[in-house]
Design an enzyme around this catalytic site. Sequence first.
Site, PDB file in Angstrom:
ATOM      1  N   LYS A  55       0.815 -22.579 -17.673  1.00  0.00           N
ATOM      2  CA  LYS A  55       0.723 -21.874 -16.398  1.00  0.00           C
ATOM      3  C   LYS A  55      -0.091 -22.705 -15.435  1.00  0.00           C
ATOM      4  CE  LYS A  55       0.734 -16.787 -16.698  1.00  0.00           C
ATOM      5  NZ  LYS A  55      -0.167 -15.630 -16.845  1.00  0.00           N
ATOM      6  N   ARG A  91      -0.210  -1.171 -15.596  1.00  0.00           N
ATOM      7  CA  ARG A  91       0.069  -0.730 -14.231  1.00  0.00           C
ATOM      8  C   ARG A  91       1.413  -0.018 -14.108  1.00  0.00           C
ATOM      9  NH1 ARG A  91      -0.939  -6.619 -12.161  1.00  0.00           N
ATOM     10  NH2 ARG A  91      -0.207  -6.797 -14.289  1.00  0.00           N
ATOM     11  N   SER A 122      -3.077 -10.430  -9.810  1.00  0.00           N
ATOM     12  CA  SER A 122      -3.585 -11.771  -9.498  1.00  0.00           C
ATOM     13  C   SER A 122      -2.547 -12.535  -8.687  1.00  0.00           C
ATOM     14  CB  SER A 122      -3.916 -12.523 -10.783  1.00  0.00           C
ATOM     15  OG  SER A 122      -4.958 -11.878 -11.470  1.00  0.00           O
TER      16      SER A 122
HETATM   17  P1  ADP Z   1      -2.130 -11.955 -18.348  1.00  0.00           P
HETATM   18  O1  ADP Z   1      -1.796 -13.292 -17.771  1.00  0.00           O
HETATM   19  O2  ADP Z   1      -2.493 -12.003 -19.789  1.00  0.00           O
HETATM   20  O3  ADP Z   1      -1.158 -10.846 -18.019  1.00  0.00           O
HETATM   21  P2  ADP Z   1      -3.884 -10.983 -16.276  1.00  0.00           P
HETATM   22  O4  ADP Z   1      -5.073 -11.747 -15.864  1.00  0.00           O
HETATM   23  O5  ADP Z   1      -2.743 -10.918 -15.314  1.00  0.00           O
HETATM   24  O6  ADP Z   1      -3.485 -11.588 -17.673  1.00  0.00           O
HETATM   25  O7  ADP Z   1      -4.274  -9.491 -16.656  1.00  0.00           O
HETATM   26  C1  ADP Z   1      -5.159  -9.189 -17.690  1.00  0.00           C
HETATM   27  C2  ADP Z   1      -5.080  -7.710 -18.021  1.00  0.00           C
HETATM   28  O8  ADP Z   1      -5.467  -6.935 -16.902  1.00  0.00           O
HETATM   29  C3  ADP Z   1      -3.688  -7.223 -18.390  1.00  0.00           C
HETATM   30  O9  ADP Z   1      -3.798  -6.236 -19.373  1.00  0.00           O
HETATM   31  C4  ADP Z   1      -3.177  -6.625 -17.115  1.00  0.00           C
HETATM   32  O10 ADP Z   1      -2.198  -5.638 -17.353  1.00  0.00           O
HETATM   33  C5  ADP Z   1      -4.439  -6.019 -16.577  1.00  0.00           C
HETATM   34  N1  ADP Z   1      -4.402  -5.853 -15.140  1.00  0.00           N
HETATM   35  C6  ADP Z   1      -4.009  -6.712 -14.204  1.00  0.00           C
HETATM   36  N2  ADP Z   1      -4.103  -6.206 -12.962  1.00  0.00           N
HETATM   37  C7  ADP Z   1      -4.581  -4.942 -13.118  1.00  0.00           C
HETATM   38  C8  ADP Z   1      -4.881  -3.867 -12.225  1.00  0.00           C
HETATM   39  N3  ADP Z   1      -4.699  -3.964 -10.923  1.00  0.00           N
HETATM   40  N4  ADP Z   1      -5.358  -2.726 -12.760  1.00  0.00           N
HETATM   41  C9  ADP Z   1      -5.542  -2.624 -14.101  1.00  0.00           C
HETATM   42  N5  ADP Z   1      -5.250  -3.571 -14.991  1.00  0.00           N
HETATM   43  C10 ADP Z   1      -4.784  -4.733 -14.516  1.00  0.00           C
END
Ligand code: ADP
Length: 145
Positions: free
Chosen positions: A41, A90, A127
Amino acid sequence: MKRAIFPGSFDPFTIGHHDIVMRGLLIFDEIIIGIGRNYNKRETFPLEERLAAIQRIYDNDSRVRVEVYDGLTVDFALKHHAQFILRGVRSTLDFEYERNIAEANKQLSGIETVLLYTRPEYEHISSTLVRDLHSHGKDISQYLP
Ligand code: ADP
Protein backbone atom coordinates in the site's frame (compact mmCIF):
# COMPACT_ATOMS: atom_id res chain seq x y z
CA MET A 1 -5.97 -8.38 32.40
CA LYS A 2 -7.86 -8.01 29.15
CA ARG A 3 -5.59 -6.78 26.40
CA ALA A 4 -6.64 -5.99 22.83
CA ILE A 5 -4.76 -4.86 19.81
CA PHE A 6 -6.32 -2.33 17.46
CA PRO A 7 -4.66 -2.93 14.09
CA GLY A 8 -4.88 -0.73 11.02
CA SER A 9 -3.06 1.41 8.51
CA PHE A 10 -4.14 4.65 10.20
CA ASP A 11 -3.04 6.72 7.21
CA PRO A 12 -4.06 8.96 8.91
CA PHE A 13 -5.54 8.15 12.35
CA THR A 14 -8.98 9.81 12.43
CA ILE A 15 -11.56 10.78 15.04
CA GLY A 16 -13.40 7.59 14.00
CA HIS A 17 -10.39 5.50 15.05
CA HIS A 18 -10.01 7.49 18.27
CA ASP A 19 -13.66 6.86 19.13
CA ILE A 20 -13.18 3.11 18.75
CA VAL A 21 -10.16 3.21 21.07
CA MET A 22 -11.98 5.23 23.73
CA ARG A 23 -14.98 2.93 23.64
CA GLY A 24 -12.70 -0.10 23.55
CA LEU A 25 -11.23 1.06 26.84
CA LEU A 26 -14.64 0.51 28.45
CA ILE A 27 -14.19 -3.19 27.62
CA PHE A 28 -10.43 -3.78 27.77
CA ASP A 29 -7.82 -2.92 30.38
CA GLU A 30 -5.22 -2.18 27.76
CA ILE A 31 -5.19 -1.44 24.03
CA ILE A 32 -2.16 -1.64 21.80
CA ILE A 33 -2.65 0.31 18.59
CA GLY A 34 -0.75 -1.55 15.88
CA ILE A 35 0.22 0.37 12.78
CA GLY A 36 0.60 -2.34 10.17
CA ARG A 37 3.45 -1.80 7.76
CA ASN A 38 2.08 -2.68 4.36
CA TYR A 39 4.68 -2.74 1.63
CA ASN A 40 1.99 -3.03 -1.06
CA LYS A 41 0.00 0.00 0.00
CA ARG A 42 1.35 3.42 -0.85
CA GLU A 43 1.40 5.57 2.24
CA THR A 44 0.45 9.23 2.27
CA PHE A 45 1.61 10.12 5.74
CA PRO A 46 5.08 8.75 6.63
CA LEU A 47 5.05 5.93 9.16
CA GLU A 48 7.17 7.80 11.71
CA GLU A 49 4.81 10.77 11.52
CA ARG A 50 1.75 8.54 12.05
CA LEU A 51 3.41 6.82 15.01
CA ALA A 52 4.37 10.11 16.66
CA ALA A 53 0.93 11.66 16.05
CA ILE A 54 -0.93 8.73 17.60
CA GLN A 55 1.51 8.50 20.53
CA ARG A 56 0.89 12.19 21.28
CA ILE A 57 -2.87 11.58 21.57
CA TYR A 58 -2.42 8.90 24.25
CA ASP A 59 0.65 10.33 25.95
CA ASN A 60 -1.12 10.64 29.28
CA ASP A 61 -3.04 7.39 29.12
CA SER A 62 -1.00 4.40 30.29
CA ARG A 63 -3.72 2.03 29.04
CA VAL A 64 -2.84 2.76 25.41
CA ARG A 65 0.39 1.94 23.59
CA VAL A 66 1.28 2.43 19.96
CA GLU A 67 3.53 0.13 17.94
CA VAL A 68 4.46 -0.52 14.34
CA TYR A 69 4.34 -4.11 13.15
CA ASP A 70 5.24 -6.21 10.15
CA GLY A 71 3.63 -9.45 9.14
CA LEU A 72 0.45 -11.06 10.34
CA THR A 73 -1.83 -9.29 12.78
CA VAL A 74 -2.31 -12.48 14.82
CA ASP A 75 1.46 -12.81 15.27
CA PHE A 76 1.58 -9.24 16.52
CA ALA A 77 -1.30 -10.01 18.91
CA LEU A 78 0.33 -13.21 20.19
CA LYS A 79 3.67 -11.46 20.68
CA HIS A 80 1.95 -8.95 22.98
CA HIS A 81 -0.17 -11.57 24.74
CA ALA A 82 -3.37 -9.91 23.57
CA GLN A 83 -6.49 -12.05 23.74
CA PHE A 84 -8.55 -9.78 21.49
CA ILE A 85 -8.44 -7.89 18.24
CA LEU A 86 -10.53 -4.72 18.20
CA ARG A 87 -11.99 -3.40 14.94
CA GLY A 88 -14.59 -0.83 13.91
CA VAL A 89 -17.49 -1.42 11.55
CA ARG A 90 -18.98 1.38 9.48
CA SER A 91 -21.04 -0.47 6.90
CA THR A 92 -22.17 -3.85 5.63
CA LEU A 93 -19.10 -3.76 3.40
CA ASP A 94 -16.86 -3.45 6.46
CA PHE A 95 -18.89 -6.16 8.13
CA GLU A 96 -18.36 -8.77 5.39
CA TYR A 97 -14.67 -7.94 5.19
CA GLU A 98 -14.21 -8.15 8.96
CA ARG A 99 -16.10 -11.41 9.20
CA ASN A 100 -13.69 -13.19 6.87
CA ILE A 101 -10.60 -11.86 8.58
CA ALA A 102 -12.00 -12.57 12.05
CA GLU A 103 -12.74 -16.16 11.08
CA ALA A 104 -9.25 -16.67 9.67
CA ASN A 105 -7.61 -15.07 12.68
CA LYS A 106 -9.66 -17.19 15.06
CA GLN A 107 -8.63 -20.36 13.26
CA LEU A 108 -4.99 -19.33 13.14
CA SER A 109 -4.61 -18.31 16.75
CA GLY A 110 -7.80 -18.65 18.80
CA ILE A 111 -7.85 -14.88 19.20
CA GLU A 112 -11.33 -13.36 19.27
CA THR A 113 -12.21 -10.27 17.28
CA VAL A 114 -14.47 -7.70 18.91
CA LEU A 115 -16.28 -5.33 16.57
CA LEU A 116 -17.73 -1.99 17.58
CA TYR A 117 -20.20 -0.11 15.42
CA THR A 118 -19.15 3.33 14.35
CA ARG A 119 -21.03 6.23 15.82
CA PRO A 120 -23.41 7.43 13.07
CA GLU A 121 -21.79 10.85 12.95
CA TYR A 122 -18.42 9.25 12.10
CA GLU A 123 -19.72 6.71 9.62
CA HIS A 124 -18.61 8.67 6.57
CA ILE A 125 -15.10 9.31 7.86
CA SER A 126 -12.37 7.16 6.37
CA SER A 127 -8.63 7.58 6.03
CA THR A 128 -9.18 7.51 2.26
CA LEU A 129 -11.53 10.50 2.41
CA VAL A 130 -9.13 12.41 4.64
CA ARG A 131 -6.18 11.63 2.34
CA ASP A 132 -8.15 12.80 -0.71
CA LEU A 133 -9.09 16.09 0.92
CA HIS A 134 -5.49 16.56 2.06
CA SER A 135 -4.12 15.93 -1.43
CA HIS A 136 -6.45 18.65 -2.75
CA GLY A 137 -5.16 21.13 -0.22
CA LYS A 138 -8.18 21.08 2.08
CA ASP A 139 -7.98 21.53 5.84
CA ILE A 140 -8.39 18.08 7.43
CA SER A 141 -8.02 19.09 11.07
CA GLN A 142 -11.71 18.49 11.84
CA TYR A 143 -11.17 14.77 11.09
CA LEU A 144 -8.10 14.35 13.28
CA PRO A 145 -8.23 13.79 17.05
P1 ADP B 1 -7.26 -1.16 7.50
O1 ADP B 1 -6.33 -0.70 6.43
O2 ADP B 1 -6.78 -2.37 8.23
O3 ADP B 1 -8.71 -1.26 7.09
P2 ADP B 1 -7.83 1.37 8.75
O4 ADP B 1 -6.75 2.22 9.27
O5 ADP B 1 -8.55 1.84 7.53
O6 ADP B 1 -7.17 -0.05 8.58
O7 ADP B 1 -8.92 1.10 9.88
C1 ADP B 1 -8.62 0.45 11.08
C2 ADP B 1 -9.90 0.05 11.79
O8 ADP B 1 -10.66 1.20 12.11
C3 ADP B 1 -10.83 -0.82 10.96
O9 ADP B 1 -11.46 -1.74 11.81
C4 ADP B 1 -11.83 0.15 10.41
O10 ADP B 1 -13.06 -0.48 10.11
C5 ADP B 1 -11.96 1.09 11.57
N1 ADP B 1 -12.41 2.40 11.16
C6 ADP B 1 -12.00 3.16 10.15
N2 ADP B 1 -12.66 4.33 10.07
C7 ADP B 1 -13.56 4.31 11.10
C8 ADP B 1 -14.58 5.20 11.56
N3 ADP B 1 -14.83 6.35 10.95
N4 ADP B 1 -15.29 4.83 12.64
C9 ADP B 1 -15.03 3.65 13.26
N5 ADP B 1 -14.13 2.76 12.86
C10 ADP B 1 -13.38 3.07 11.80
